[in-house]
Design a protein around this motif. Structure first.
Motif, PDB file in Angstrom:
ATOM      1  N   UNK A  90       4.970  25.137  -5.839  1.00  0.00           N
ATOM      2  CA  UNK A  90       5.110  25.935  -7.056  1.00  0.00           C
ATOM      3  C   UNK A  90       3.661  26.319  -7.359  1.00  0.00           C
ATOM      4  N   UNK A  91       3.306  27.501  -7.783  1.00  0.00           N
ATOM      5  CA  UNK A  91       1.923  27.940  -8.052  1.00  0.00           C
ATOM      6  C   UNK A  91       1.005  26.834  -8.846  1.00  0.00           C
ATOM      7  N   UNK A  92       1.859  26.378  -9.985  1.00  0.00           N
ATOM      8  CA  UNK A  92       1.225  25.691 -11.025  1.00  0.00           C
ATOM      9  C   UNK A  92       0.712  24.183 -10.256  1.00  0.00           C
ATOM     10  N   UNK A  93       1.235  23.809  -9.289  1.00  0.00           N
ATOM     11  CA  UNK A  93       1.199  22.613  -8.866  1.00  0.00           C
ATOM     12  C   UNK A  93      -0.584  22.640  -8.211  1.00  0.00           C
ATOM     13  N   UNK A  94      -1.017  23.814  -8.364  1.00  0.00           N
ATOM     14  CA  UNK A  94      -2.505  23.827  -8.058  1.00  0.00           C
ATOM     15  C   UNK A  94      -3.475  23.765  -9.091  1.00  0.00           C
ATOM     16  N   UNK A  95      -2.766  23.766 -10.412  1.00  0.00           N
ATOM     17  CA  UNK A  95      -3.439  23.813 -11.541  1.00  0.00           C
ATOM     18  C   UNK A  95      -4.387  22.705 -11.871  1.00  0.00           C
ATOM     19  N   UNK A  96      -4.145  21.423 -11.517  1.00  0.00           N
ATOM     20  CA  UNK A  96      -5.167  20.329 -11.772  1.00  0.00           C
ATOM     21  C   UNK A  96      -6.388  20.311 -10.775  1.00  0.00           C
ATOM     22  N   UNK A  97      -6.201  20.695  -9.228  1.00  0.00           N
ATOM     23  CA  UNK A  97      -7.390  20.652  -8.442  1.00  0.00           C
ATOM     24  C   UNK A  97      -8.295  22.096  -8.958  1.00  0.00           C
ATOM     25  N   UNK A  98      -7.539  23.243  -9.225  1.00  0.00           N
ATOM     26  CA  UNK A  98      -8.247  24.546  -9.656  1.00  0.00           C
ATOM     27  C   UNK A  98      -9.093  24.107 -10.856  1.00  0.00           C
ATOM     28  N   UNK A  99      -8.564  23.379 -11.686  1.00  0.00           N
ATOM     29  CA  UNK A  99      -9.372  22.960 -13.147  1.00  0.00           C
ATOM     30  C   UNK A  99     -10.244  22.123 -12.738  1.00  0.00           C
ATOM     31  N   UNK A 100     -10.294  21.505 -11.798  1.00  0.00           N
ATOM     32  CA  UNK A 100     -11.300  20.275 -11.631  1.00  0.00           C
ATOM     33  C   UNK A 100     -12.472  21.332 -10.693  1.00  0.00           C
TER      34      UNK A 100
END
Length: 212
Positions: free
Chosen positions: A115-125
């Motif tokens: 799911x696209x939003x599964x990358x939200x945490x690493x991208x936020x970091x």
């Protein structure tokens, strides 16, 4: 409701695992970091979990005061689950776990859901590390769109779909680049310089990334 199993160890790590160590619990937290979610939405974004298991874990999380179930006011009139302040304090734990697990990400397997939003945490970091941790950043992948609030101290850390208002930056990239950033093979700044990330917008985050 029967009592949950415990390690019966007078240790903060053991106590924490008593509350969140069961399968699926932390992934439910990951989904609820986006804000209130309906049961059906959670089930759709947790491929592989059975309805019985999801219901059990949500009840466990309510008992541990990690999440609450509430009814939205009219015209919504549906029930949603959301993190309590105690549950939301798991955000840095999940962030650290995602950073630790980056090396194990490897190449996507044919059996892997995404799911696209599964990358939200690493991208936020990665945005914080690039000096672009303020405001809202909209992200577009082939798998879908989401937006992140990398500097958020309260409220949702990310959300599905476009940003609700004009974002501070818009990023267009692919899942492979996201995975490379997650694995630590590339910084977000390096990916921008290499042309693997397209940055638009006039906010502070966009300027920080373009000046990388």
């Amino acid at each position: 409701m029967p009592p949950r199993r415990s390690y019966d160890q007078y240790c903060p790590a053991a106590r924490a695992l008593d509350a969140v160590g069961d399968r699926w619990t932390l992934l439910i937290v990951r989904e609820l970091l986006a804000g209130p979610r309906r049961y059906t939405d959670l089930h759709a974004d947790l491929p592989g979990v059975s309805t019985d298991m999801l219901a059990t874990r949500l009840k466990d999380m309510e008992r541990e005061e990690l999440a609450v179930r509430r009814r939205l006011p009219p015209p919504g009139t549906v029930y949603v689950y959301e993190l309590t302040p105690r549950g939301r304090r798991l955000a840095p734990v999940l962030d650290a776990l995602a950073a630790w697990g980056g090396d194990a990400l490897g190449e996507r397997r044919s059996t892997d859901a995404v799911r696209a939003h599964w990358f939200a945490l690493p991208l936020a970091r990665a945005l914080r590390e690039a000096g672009a941790g303020e405001g809202v950043v909209e992200v577009r992948l082939d798998e879908g769109e989401f937006h992140v609030l990398p500097g958020a101290q309260e409220g949702p850390l990310y959300g599905d779909g476009p940003a609700p208002a004009e974002p501070d930056a818009r990023l267009v990239l692919d899942a492979g680049t996201c995975a490379a950033v997650s694995r630590g093979e590339s910084t977000l700044r390096d990916a921008v310089r290499a042309g693997r990330v397209t940055v638009t917008g006039d906010g502070t985050a966009a300027k920080a990334l373009r000046e990388a």
